[in-house]
Write a protein that holds these residues in place. Structure first.
Motif, PDB file in Angstrom:
ATOM      1  N   LEU A 252       0.835  -1.195   0.000  1.00  0.00           N
ATOM      2  CA  LEU A 252       0.000   0.000   0.000  1.00  0.00           C
ATOM      3  C   LEU A 252       0.871   1.247   0.000  1.00  0.00           C
ATOM      4  O   LEU A 252       1.959   1.255   0.574  1.00  0.00           O
ATOM      5  N   ARG A 253       0.365   2.300  -0.620  1.00  0.00           N
ATOM      6  CA  ARG A 253       1.073   3.580  -0.630  1.00  0.00           C
ATOM      7  C   ARG A 253       1.174   4.129   0.783  1.00  0.00           C
ATOM      8  O   ARG A 253       0.268   3.980   1.581  1.00  0.00           O
ATOM      9  N   THR A 254       2.285   4.803   1.044  1.00  0.00           N
ATOM     10  CA  THR A 254       2.477   5.452   2.336  1.00  0.00           C
ATOM     11  C   THR A 254       2.160   6.938   2.214  1.00  0.00           C
ATOM     12  O   THR A 254       2.281   7.524   1.140  1.00  0.00           O
ATOM     13  N   CYS A 255       1.746   7.519   3.322  1.00  0.00           N
ATOM     14  CA  CYS A 255       1.504   8.960   3.403  1.00  0.00           C
ATOM     15  C   CYS A 255       2.613   9.585   4.248  1.00  0.00           C
ATOM     16  O   CYS A 255       3.200   8.905   5.099  1.00  0.00           O
TER      17      CYS A 255
ATOM     18  N   VAL B 120       4.150   2.464   9.442  1.00  0.00           N
ATOM     19  CA  VAL B 120       4.081   3.827   8.908  1.00  0.00           C
ATOM     20  C   VAL B 120       2.644   4.058   8.433  1.00  0.00           C
ATOM     21  O   VAL B 120       1.897   3.106   8.238  1.00  0.00           O
ATOM     22  N   PRO B 121       2.235   5.324   8.227  1.00  0.00           N
ATOM     23  CA  PRO B 121       0.867   5.536   7.736  1.00  0.00           C
ATOM     24  C   PRO B 121       0.720   5.055   6.291  1.00  0.00           C
ATOM     25  O   PRO B 121       1.513   5.408   5.424  1.00  0.00           O
ATOM     26  N   VAL B 122      -0.286   4.205   6.070  1.00  0.00           N
ATOM     27  CA  VAL B 122      -0.587   3.678   4.735  1.00  0.00           C
ATOM     28  C   VAL B 122      -2.054   3.950   4.418  1.00  0.00           C
ATOM     29  O   VAL B 122      -2.825   4.356   5.290  1.00  0.00           O
ATOM     30  N   GLU B 123      -2.413   3.694   3.176  1.00  0.00           N
ATOM     31  CA  GLU B 123      -3.805   3.825   2.755  1.00  0.00           C
ATOM     32  C   GLU B 123      -4.720   3.202   3.811  1.00  0.00           C
ATOM     33  O   GLU B 123      -4.510   2.076   4.236  1.00  0.00           O
TER      34      GLU B 123
END
Length: 166
Positions: free
Chosen positions: A97-100, A120-123
């Protein structure tokens, strides 16, 4: 004339399939599995040519999922070939998933409560913002990490309360 005798293994397979209880693994090891979307698999000790030519990996062999840049693996990162010919934890999908940006996870003069977060923050991760006493929140009280790797709302600020003028 009596029917020809079937090989014992075939009889075992036929008997087992009628009850659905017998599992016969005709190979040694686990079948190659596909990597998650936007990711790949690290095969320890194998060259790319060997990976392309092999269909099964031996028992106790471990694979590791890797993701493209700016993505994080969610779910099992490592899977191991078990003695029954299956990979560990296949009921739990592994996704890239993409990270923010992590900058949303801190707030000067305030607090951030994050939910649905991996390492880490992800979608799917959300951040809820609040301010310390004496400060007011300017901006959205909540932001969500989106599929595009961006937060749904800009990071808010905690500004000092202005005294009331009389």
């Amino acid at each position: 004339m009596p029917p020809p005798l079937l090989p014992p293994l075939l009889l075992l397979l036929l008997a087992g399939s009628a009850r659905g209880a017998v599992h016969v693994n005709l190979t040694e090891g686990c079948q190659i599995i596909h990597p998650p979307r936007d990711g790949g698999i690290r095969y320890r000790g194998l060259t790319p040519d060997e990976v392309r030519s092999v269909r099964f990996l031996p028992f106790d062999y471990e694979i590791e999922y890797v993701c493209r840049p700016e993505r994080e693996i969610v779910g099992p990162k490592v899977r191991k070939c078990q003695r029954d010919g299956t990979w560990t934890a296949m009921g739990h999908p592994s996704r890239c998933l993409r990270t923010c940006p992590k900058v949303h996870l801190s707030l000067e003069n305030g607090q951030v409560a994050a939910g649905a977060m991996e390492r880490v923050p992800v979608e799917g991760t959300w951040a809820r913002f609040s301010c310390q006493p004496g400060f007011r929140l300017v901006g959205a009280a909540r932001s969500n990490c989106t599929k595009s790797g961006r937060w749904s709302d800009p990071k808010p600020q905690c500004l000092p309360h202005r005294p009331l003028l009389r």
